[in-house]
Write a protein that holds these residues in place. Structure first.
Motif, PDB file in Angstrom:
ATOM      1  N   ALA A  91     102.210  47.383  48.218  1.00  0.00           N
ATOM      2  CA  ALA A  91     101.005  47.488  47.550  1.00  0.00           C
ATOM      3  C   ALA A  91     101.423  47.950  46.152  1.00  0.00           C
ATOM      4  N   ARG A  92     102.267  48.753  45.984  1.00  0.00           N
ATOM      5  CA  ARG A  92     102.862  49.450  44.733  1.00  0.00           C
ATOM      6  C   ARG A  92     103.411  48.220  43.974  1.00  0.00           C
ATOM      7  N   ALA A 124     102.597  50.858  51.852  1.00  0.00           N
ATOM      8  CA  ALA A 124     102.551  51.441  50.413  1.00  0.00           C
ATOM      9  C   ALA A 124     103.307  50.747  49.365  1.00  0.00           C
ATOM     10  N   LEU A 175      94.587  44.513  50.048  1.00  0.00           N
ATOM     11  CA  LEU A 175      94.964  45.692  50.560  1.00  0.00           C
ATOM     12  C   LEU A 175      94.463  46.162  51.757  1.00  0.00           C
ATOM     13  N   VAL A 214      98.423  53.781  43.908  1.00  0.00           N
ATOM     14  CA  VAL A 214      98.467  53.977  45.258  1.00  0.00           C
ATOM     15  C   VAL A 214      99.330  55.404  45.535  1.00  0.00           C
TER      16      VAL A 214
END
Length: 108
Positions: free
Chosen positions: A52-53, A49, A75, A20
């Protein structure tokens, strides 16, 4: 993941993502790139973000249980995604159609 997006019209799951880049928020438009860095498409981020990470880190190990922990995380949902045409895909308009004269209507 690219094949799932293109052929099965699937949502993009954390399990299919390796990296990402940048910072974004839920609802932002994000670029989708394949393993070679080439553009695959664009979509609306379903999470920020950092989230997501964290999902990618949770499934980063080689233990199958680690991978399963990130599998269900979406996502980008399919209905909020637009994909680039596949390389070498036939166009929607054939050469014969492009050369055809416009139709003319007659009012009688």
């Amino acid at each position: 993941a690219v094949a799932a997006l293109r052929r099965r019209r699937a949502s993009l799951l954390a399990a299919g993502v390796t990296r990402v880049d940048g910072d974004y928020h839920r609802g932002d438009v994000v670029d989708l790139r394949g393993p070679d860095g080439g553009a695959i498409g664009r979509g609306l981020a379903f999470c920020d973000a950092d989230t997501a990470r964290s999902w990618l880190r949770a499934g980063a190990g080689t233990d199958p249980e680690d991978r399963r922990r990130r599998d269900p995380h979406i996502l980008v949902r399919r209905e909020a995604m637009v994909l680039e045409p596949e390389p070498n895909a036939p166009s929607a308009v054939s050469a014969a159609d492009a050369d055809a004269a416009p139709s003319q209507e007659t009012n009688r």
